[in-house]
Design a protein around this motif. Structure first.
Motif, PDB file in Angstrom:
ATOM      1  N   ALA A  87       0.160   4.365   5.908  1.00 27.98           N
ATOM      2  CA  ALA A  87      -0.006   3.041   5.284  1.00 27.98           C
ATOM      3  C   ALA A  87       0.705   2.025   6.165  1.00 27.98           C
ATOM      4  O   ALA A  87       1.473   1.199   5.685  1.00 27.98           O
ATOM      5  N   ALA A 139      -5.667  -1.397  -1.255  1.00 30.59           N
ATOM      6  CA  ALA A 139      -4.565  -0.482  -0.925  1.00 30.59           C
ATOM      7  C   ALA A 139      -4.015   0.175  -2.195  1.00 30.59           C
ATOM      8  O   ALA A 139      -3.746   1.383  -2.223  1.00 30.59           O
ATOM      9  N   VAL A 185       7.862   4.962  13.209  1.00 28.54           N
ATOM     10  CA  VAL A 185       7.000   6.104  13.536  1.00 28.54           C
ATOM     11  C   VAL A 185       6.163   5.756  14.762  1.00 28.54           C
ATOM     12  O   VAL A 185       5.506   4.708  14.802  1.00 28.54           O
ATOM     13  N   GLY A 234      -0.471  -0.385   8.138  1.00 33.69           N
ATOM     14  CA  GLY A 234      -1.001  -1.721   8.355  1.00 33.69           C
ATOM     15  C   GLY A 234      -2.009  -1.864   9.484  1.00 33.69           C
ATOM     16  O   GLY A 234      -2.539  -0.879  10.021  1.00 33.69           O
ATOM     17  N   GLY A 282       0.813  -1.213   0.000  1.00 30.83           N
ATOM     18  CA  GLY A 282       0.000   0.000   0.000  1.00 30.83           C
ATOM     19  C   GLY A 282       0.847   1.263   0.000  1.00 30.83           C
ATOM     20  O   GLY A 282       0.620   2.183  -0.792  1.00 30.83           O
ATOM     21  N   ARG A 305       0.846 -21.169   4.864  1.00 32.79           N
ATOM     22  CA  ARG A 305       1.201 -21.021   3.459  1.00 32.79           C
ATOM     23  C   ARG A 305       2.398 -21.895   3.143  1.00 32.79           C
ATOM     24  O   ARG A 305       3.162 -22.263   4.048  1.00 32.79           O
ATOM     25  N   GLU A 327       9.821   3.468   6.570  1.00 36.41           N
ATOM     26  CA  GLU A 327       9.499   2.058   6.846  1.00 36.41           C
ATOM     27  C   GLU A 327      10.212   1.613   8.120  1.00 36.41           C
ATOM     28  O   GLU A 327      11.405   1.824   8.266  1.00 36.41           O
ATOM     29  N   ARG A 328       9.453   0.956   8.979  1.00 36.42           N
ATOM     30  CA  ARG A 328       9.997   0.527  10.279  1.00 36.42           C
ATOM     31  C   ARG A 328      11.065  -0.565  10.147  1.00 36.42           C
ATOM     32  O   ARG A 328      12.053  -0.572  10.882  1.00 36.42           O
TER      33      ARG A 328
END
Ligand code: FAD
Length: 417
Positions: free
Chosen positions: A158, A307, A130, A160, A14, A183, A33-34
Motif C-alpha cells: 500500500a 483503497a 522498504v 502509493g 489504504g 488546497r 511506514e517510510r
C-alpha cells in the motif's frame, strides 16, 4: 522476533485500513511506514456511501460523523457564470444507499484509522523504508533501506503512486495530467468563509480549471481546492504548476471562484498523476492495494475510497477462505473482484475531467445536458455508491454514457477535491 501473518508496506489511508480489516479477523499484522511519523498531508476528503458503509461495518461511522460534516447537497456550477448545472440531494442519496455522504479532514480520518489499528493490536512501525519485495518459499519478504529483511505469509503493498512492489507486476510510469491542485483551509468564523453555505459540497467547473469547496470539522473550517491545467506542463517545462500560474488559470472565472484563490496555500501544491489500469495486482504472495494498484485522478473522489474498499474485501475474503484454501484462495478472490471495478473508476475519472474542463461550444452543450438532468436520477452513480462487490457477479453494471459527442462521460457526479 516472530514473523507476522501480514506485512503492510505503507501506512497511508489504504495501508492502515487494510491492516485494520485483517487484524480484526485475528491476523498478526505489521505496518512498515517510510515516514518518521504516521500522518496525512492535505485537507479534506469526501467519503461516499460505498465508503461510509464500510466504516459502519468497522464500527467507526459514528466517530467519523463526529469528526466530519454531513452535507445536504452536492452542487455543480459553471465556473465562468456561476450558475447551477446539476445537484445531488445528499439526504435522499443517504436513503437510497443506506449510508451517508461524509466530508472529513484527511488527518482526522487517518488518525481515526490509526487508533482503530492500535485497538486491534496492529504492529505499527515508522521510519521503515522498504526498497524491495520478493516471494519466498512459503511467503514473502521485504528488504529495508538499512539492509534488514522481514518476512511474512503475505505482503500487502500500500505504498502509493510510486510503489516499489508494483514493479514486480508491470514496468510502467505515472501518467501526468498536466493538472495541479492547490488546497487551503480557513476558519469559518472569519472572512469569506463566514458567507459560504457549509451544508453544500460545491464544484465549479470551467475551461481547463475547477474549484471545489465544502466544510470540515463540524463546520469549523472551510476547505477549498483550486485545480488547473498548467501551461508550463503543456510546454514541457520541468518546473510546472507553480503559484505564478494559479491566478492566471482562473482569470476568466466568476467573482466567487476568484475570491477563493487568496485562501490557497501557496507553499505546496499537488501535481496530478494517475497510471493506466492494470488487471493483475497479485504476484505470488504479494498484492497491491490502494494507489499502488490504481492511482486515479481525483475527479470522482474515489481514490481513498477504493483503497478502503480493497482492504475491506481482503478482510472479507480472509474470513471466507483462510481456513480452506489459505492465502492463495484469499488473494485469488481479491484479484477476481477488485481490478475491473477500479479500472472503471480510473478511466471514468479521466473522462470526467475532460467533461469538467470543456471550453467554448462543448462547454455550453455540456451545460444544457447537465441542467436537464433529474436531481433524483441515480443511474450515474449506482455502480459506484452501491454495495462493494465480493464476487464479480455482484458488481453493479455501469450506466449508459450521456450523449455528449465532444466528451465521453462515465459518471455525472463526484466533486473530487
Ligand atoms: P498514499 O496516501 O500515497 O500512502 C502511501 C503510504 O506509503 C505513505 O504513507 C508513504 O509514506 C508510504 N510509503 C511509500 N513508499 C514507501 C516505501 N517504499 N516504504 C514504506 N512506506 C512507503 N480520494 C477520495 O476517496 N476522496 C476524495 O475526495 C479525494 N480527493 C482528492 C483530492 C486531491 C487533490 C488528490 C490529489 C487526491 C484525492 N483523493 C481522494 C485520492 C486519495 O487521496 C488517494 O487515492 C489515497 O490517499 C491513496 O491512499 P494510499 O494509502 O493508497 O496511498
Amino acid at each position: 522476533m516472530t514473523d507476522p501473518d501480514v506485512i503492510v508496506v505503507g501506512g497511508g489511508i489504504g495501508g492502515l485500513s487494510a491492516a485494520y480489516a485483517l487484524a480484526r479477523r485475528g491476523l498478526a499484522v505489521r505496518v512498515l511506514e517510510r515516514a518518521a511519523a504516521f500522518g496525512e498531508v492535505g485537507a479534506g476528503i469526501q467519503l461516499a456511501p460505498n465508503c461510509t458503509r464500510i466504516l459502519d461495518d468497522y464500527g467507526l461511522l459514528d466517530e467519523a460523523k463526529a469528526l466530519g460534516v454531513l452535507p445536504d447537497a452536492m452542487i455543480m456550477r459553471d465556473a465562468v457564470d456561476g450558475t447551477e448545472l446539476t445537484r445531488l440531494d445528499l439526504r435522499d442519496l443517504e436513503r437510497r444507499y443506506g449510508f451517508p455522504y461524509l466530508v472529513i479532514h484527511r488527518s482526522d480520518l487517518h488518525a481515526m484509522l490509526l487508533r482503530a489499528c492500535e485497538r486491534v493490536g496492529v504492529d505499527l512501525r515508522t521510519s521503515q523504508h522498504v526498497t524491495a519485495c520478493a516471494n519466498t518459499a512459503d511467503g514473502a519478504s521485504v528488504t529495508l533501506a538499512d539492509g534488514r529483511v522481514e518476512e511474512a505469509r503475505v505482503v500487502i503493498a500500500a505504498d502509493g503512486l510510486h510503489s516499489v512492489a508494483r514493479k514486480l507486476i508491470v514496468d510502467d510510469e505515472p501518467v501526468s495530467s498536466a493538472y495541479v491542485a492547490y488546497r487551503g483551509t480557513t476558519p469559518t468564523a472569519s472572512g469569506r468563509a463566514a458567507d459560504v453555505d457549509l451544508s453544500e459540497v460545491v464544484v465549479y467547473v470551467g475551461p481547463r480549471c475547477h474549484f471545489v469547496h465544502y466544510g470540515l470539522r463540524g463546520g469549523e473550517l472551510l476547505n477549498q481546492v483550486a485545480v488547473f491545467e498548467s501551461p508550463k506542463a503543456r510546454a514541457g517545462e520541468e518546473d510546472w504548476g507553480t503559484p505564478d500560474e494559479l491566478d492566471a488559470a482562473f482569470a476568466a472565472t466568476c467573482d466567487f471562484v476568484r475570491g477563493g484563490l487568496p485562501d490557497m496555500w501557496r507553499d505546496r501544491w499537488w501535481r496530478m498523476y494517475d497510471r493506466d489500469p492494470i488487471m493483475t495486482w497479485v504476484d505470488g504472495n504479494i498484492a497491491l492495494l490502494g494507489d499502488a494498484a490504481h492511482p486515479p485522478l481525483q475527479y470522482i473522489a474515489q481514490g481513498a475510497i477504493m483503497a478502503i474498499e480493497d482492504g475491506w474485501v481482503l478482510g472479507e475474503q480472509a474470513a471466507r477462505h483462510l481456513d480452506g484454501g489459505g492465502w492463495p484462495a484469499v488473494l485469488a478472490a481479491y484479484q477476481a473482484v477488485r481490478p475491473e471495478h477500479c479500472r472503471r473508476v480510473v478511466t471514468t475519472s479521466r473522462a470526467w475531467g475532460e467533461l469538467w474542463h470543456l471550453d467554448g461550444l462543448a462547454r455550453r452543450q455540456r451545460n444544457v445536458l447537465l441542467r436537464e438532468r433529474d436531481t433524483y436520477d441515480y443511474a450515474f452513480v449506482d455502480w459506484l455508491y452501491g454495495p462493494t462487490a465480493l464476487d464479480p457477479s455482484d458488481e453493479p453494471p455501469m450506466f449508459t454514457p450521456i450523449p455528449l459527442s465532444s466528451a465521453p462521460a462515465d459518471a455525472l457526479t463526484g466533486a473530487g477535491g
